[in-house]
Each structure stands twice: as structure tokens, then as C-alpha cells.
Design a protein around this motif. Structure first.
Motif, PDB file in Angstrom:
ATOM      1  N   VAL A  37      52.046 -10.952  81.368  1.00 23.03           N
ATOM      2  CA  VAL A  37      51.072 -11.849  81.994  1.00 23.03           C
ATOM      3  C   VAL A  37      49.639 -11.456  81.610  1.00 23.03           C
ATOM      4  O   VAL A  37      48.807 -12.316  81.319  1.00 23.03           O
ATOM      5  N   GLN A  38      49.355 -10.147  81.632  1.00 24.92           N
ATOM      6  CA  GLN A  38      47.978  -9.703  81.353  1.00 24.92           C
ATOM      7  C   GLN A  38      48.013  -8.294  80.777  1.00 24.92           C
ATOM      8  O   GLN A  38      48.798  -7.462  81.224  1.00 24.92           O
ATOM      9  N   ASP A  39      47.148  -8.054  79.793  1.00 27.16           N
ATOM     10  CA  ASP A  39      47.023  -6.714  79.234  1.00 27.16           C
ATOM     11  C   ASP A  39      46.257  -5.810  80.194  1.00 27.16           C
ATOM     12  O   ASP A  39      45.480  -6.267  81.033  1.00 27.16           O
ATOM     13  N   LEU A  40      46.446  -4.520  80.048  1.00 28.59           N
ATOM     14  CA  LEU A  40      45.675  -3.519  80.787  1.00 28.59           C
ATOM     15  C   LEU A  40      44.348  -3.330  80.055  1.00 28.59           C
ATOM     16  O   LEU A  40      44.326  -2.883  78.909  1.00 28.59           O
ATOM     17  N   GLN A  41      43.245  -3.668  80.723  1.00 25.98           N
ATOM     18  CA  GLN A  41      41.954  -3.695  80.051  1.00 25.98           C
ATOM     19  C   GLN A  41      40.999  -2.678  80.679  1.00 25.98           C
ATOM     20  O   GLN A  41      40.525  -2.882  81.795  1.00 25.98           O
ATOM     21  N   LEU A  64      53.108  -7.859  84.465  1.00 30.25           N
ATOM     22  CA  LEU A  64      54.283  -8.511  83.886  1.00 30.25           C
ATOM     23  C   LEU A  64      55.057  -9.209  84.998  1.00 30.25           C
ATOM     24  O   LEU A  64      55.056  -8.767  86.141  1.00 30.25           O
ATOM     25  N   ARG A  65      55.708 -10.273  84.658  1.00 32.15           N
ATOM     26  CA  ARG A  65      56.538 -11.021  85.590  1.00 32.15           C
ATOM     27  C   ARG A  65      57.998 -10.791  85.208  1.00 32.15           C
ATOM     28  O   ARG A  65      58.368 -10.888  84.028  1.00 32.15           O
TER      29      ARG A  65
ATOM     30  N   ILE B  27      53.001  -5.237  76.973  1.00 29.29           N
ATOM     31  CA  ILE B  27      51.595  -5.580  77.133  1.00 29.29           C
ATOM     32  C   ILE B  27      50.807  -4.544  76.345  1.00 29.29           C
ATOM     33  O   ILE B  27      51.376  -3.570  75.841  1.00 29.29           O
ATOM     34  N   THR B  28      49.511  -4.792  76.214  1.00 33.33           N
ATOM     35  CA  THR B  28      48.660  -3.906  75.446  1.00 33.33           C
ATOM     36  C   THR B  28      47.582  -3.307  76.340  1.00 33.33           C
ATOM     37  O   THR B  28      47.006  -4.018  77.169  1.00 33.33           O
ATOM     38  N   ALA B  29      47.369  -2.007  76.201  1.00 37.52           N
ATOM     39  CA  ALA B  29      46.225  -1.360  76.841  1.00 37.52           C
ATOM     40  C   ALA B  29      45.064  -1.372  75.859  1.00 37.52           C
ATOM     41  O   ALA B  29      45.240  -1.025  74.679  1.00 37.52           O
TER      42      ALA B  29
END
Lengths: 159, 169
Positions: A37-41, A64-65, B27-29
């Protein structure tokens, strides 16, 4: 009597066929599905100043879903560093407060350590969950400028 | 007929074991380390006493003739240092309007405690030093000296403002 015997036999066959599909799933149910769902930023960093993203930070946390039916073990392949295009390395770490699991749309939150993993039970009525991932970026005092990244993999394995 | 039924049930049993499922997602950090530049220590350029009719120079490599000026800069990304303000004359501070013409020289070293090994003529607008392969945090020192060729001017104190600027290369 012969007719009664045949009828009995036919019913038994039908029940067996109906039971079989349920037995195939066993503790499982619907097919498992993991959706990013979204990256770790971590955002903009300054050399020498570490930055933590809390799983409660909706704008920056990784998310994440998960979908399925049954009992699953969630395991995470976590990086120890992010890498820039020029090969620079920026240390990153994940601690016991960096994972949150939410079952369903109104489920309570369960904190967990991403480096250890956790168990997810998706049963009738609750077939999806969300995982929130935080972490700490630790740029060194001599960290070169650049854009750094690393992969985080979540494995959802049925028990 | 009975035998056939038993066979069918047995066949179904062979496919009964639960199929274990496993799914993975990624996912990407990400993080961005900013290019950061900063000013460090500085020192004014001072000529020793200038006598009329005698040229005066400050040598950045030796420090002879006075006190070389310097500016220290820090960086963590590719950079260039530009002489953004480097006037060709110094002005008398008493309001006489008298000026001294100066020819500048610039040098670079890694620390304020070590003079440059060499120097070169520099003028306003020149990039006096740069690095396009920075791999981490570092610093550089830009030194300034010069020569006053014509000293047959009004007695007095002459000054000028000089600016060096560090920016991304």
C-alpha cells in the motif's frame, strides 16, 4: 429393501463429495493475498542525525494489506542498510515497537517486532488485515548526499 | 455398485490434505540525505604596511607580506566554490575616494593550519575549487592573497569586501 439400500448409498456419496472441498482447505480458507500500500519513507535526513518513523505515522510508515482465511505466520525480510545510486550505505534498523497489525476495519492494533514476525488469524467475517512498519534510519556523520533505498519483504505463510 | 462408491470416496481422500499457502509482498524503504554546505572559520586578508612606490604582496603559500585571508567550507555533496565578490580595487576608508588596485591570487588547502602548496590568479566570478566526486562529509579552505602594484596613492587605510560562495556542483 433393495431400494432402501440404494438410497442410503446415494446419500452417503453426496455427503462425501460435499465434505471433501471443506477438508481441502483444512485450517485455511480463501487464497492468501499480500498487497503493498505504501513505502516506508524516512524523508529528508541530515548526516549524523537519526530519524525514526513510528508505525502510527500514517504519512511515512510502510503499509501492506493482507487478505486470506486461516492462520498465517507473518515473517519479514528486513534490510540493515539502504543503498544509494552511487553505492553509499545508510544504516537502518527495526525494533520491537516498529510493527503494528490491525485485523479488519475496526480491529484493535497489535504491536509486534518485525524482526521476529507475528501470527495473523483471519476467520469468518474478518478476512483482511493491515500491517504498518516503522523503523530508524541512522545516517552517519559522514553520510554523502543522495537518495537511498532498500526492499522490505513480507511473507504470509499459512500454518 | 457399492465397490464403485468406495473407490470414489478414496480418490477424494487423496486430495484432502490442506494446500499450504504462502504469499509475499514487497515495499521499499527510502530516504534522502540532503546536500548540505556550510561556512566554517574565516580570516581577513591583511597587507603589511605599504610604502609608497613599493609594490606589496601577500603570498598565500608562505604567508609572506602579511596575513593571507581564508574561508573554510563544509560539504557532503559535489560542490564548487565561486569568488562571487572580488573587487579589483580597495577603497580608502576616510572618504577621500582614493583607491588601490589589487591583483588577486587564490589557493586551496584541506585545513586552516596548512597553507596551499600553490596559488593562481583569480578574479570575480571564477570557480576557485570544485569536486565532482564527493563520497562523504568533508571540508576545504580557500585562501586569498594578492599584489598591489601601484602604491603611489593617498596615505590611509584601504578596505574591500570579498565573498566566496559554495554551492552544488
Amino acid at each position: 429393501m433393495r431400494l432402501g439400500g440404494r438410497l442410503t448409498t446415494w446419500i452417503a456419496l453426496s455427503l462425501s463429495l460435499t465434505a471433501a472441498p471443506a477438508a481441502v482447505h483444512g485450517q485455511g480458507g480463501g487464497q492468501a493475498h499480500v498487497e503493498p500500500v505504501q513505502d516506508l519513507q524516512f524523508g529528508q535526513l541530515i548526516p549524523g542525525a537519526q530519524t525514526r518513523v513510528d508505525p502510527a505515522d500514517a504519512g511515512r510508515r510502510g503499509e501492506l494489506r493482507l487478505e486470506g482465511r486461516g492462520t498465517y505466520q507473518l515473517q519479514f525480510a528486513l534490510p540493515t542498510e539502504m543503498v544509494s545510486g552511487s553505492g553509499g550505505k545508510l544504516p537502518v534498523s527495526f525494533g520491537s515497537a516498529d510493527g503494528v497489525l490491525v485485523r479488519g476495519s475496526a480491529g484493535g492494533e497489535t504491536a509486534f517486532d518485525p524482526s521476529v514476525g507475528t501470527t495473523l488469524v483471519l476467520s469468518r467475517g474478518v478476512t483482511e488485515a493491515r500491517v504498518f512498519i516503522g523503523g530508524t534510519a541512522r545516517p552517519t556523520a559522514s553520510q554523502a548526499a543522495g537518495i537511498y533505498s532498500a526492499n522490505i519483504t513480507v511473507l504470509m505463510a499459512q500454518n | 455398485m457399492r465397490k464403485l462408491i468406495l473407490t470414489i470416496v478414496a480418490a477424494m481422500a487423496l486430495v484432502l490434505p490442506a494446500q499450504l499457502e504462502a504469499q509475499a509482498g514487497n515495499i521499499t524503504a527510502t530516504a534522502t540525505v540532503n546536500a548540505v554546505f556550510w561556512d566554517g572559520a574565516s580570516q581577513n586578508l591583511t597587507f603589511d604596511a605599504v610604502n609608497p612606490g613599493t609594490a606589496a604582496s601577500v603570498d598565500v603559500t608562505t604567508g609572506n607580506g602579511g596575513t593571507p585571508g581564508y574561508m573554510e567550507f563544509g560539504f557532503n555533496a559535489d560542490y564548487k566554490v565561486t569568488a562571487t565578490t572580488l573587487p579589483t580595487t580597495l577603497s580608502e576608508t576616510g572618504g577621500s575616494g582614493s583607491t588601490l588596485s589589487v591583483a588577486w591570487e587564490c589557493g586551496v588547502s584541506s585545513a586552516t593550519t596548512s597553507n596551499p602548496a600553490s596559488a593562481a590568479a583569480c578574479a570575480q566570478g571564477d570557480v576557485v575549487t570544485s569536486d565532482a566526486a564527493v563520497s562523504g562529509v568533508g571540508s576545504t579552505v580557500v585562501w586569498l592573497g594578492g599584489t598591489i602594484a601601484d602604491t603611489n596613492v593617498l596615505a590611509g587605510t584601504y578596505t574591500g569586501s570579498i565573498t566566496f560562495t559554495i554551492s552544488a556542483n
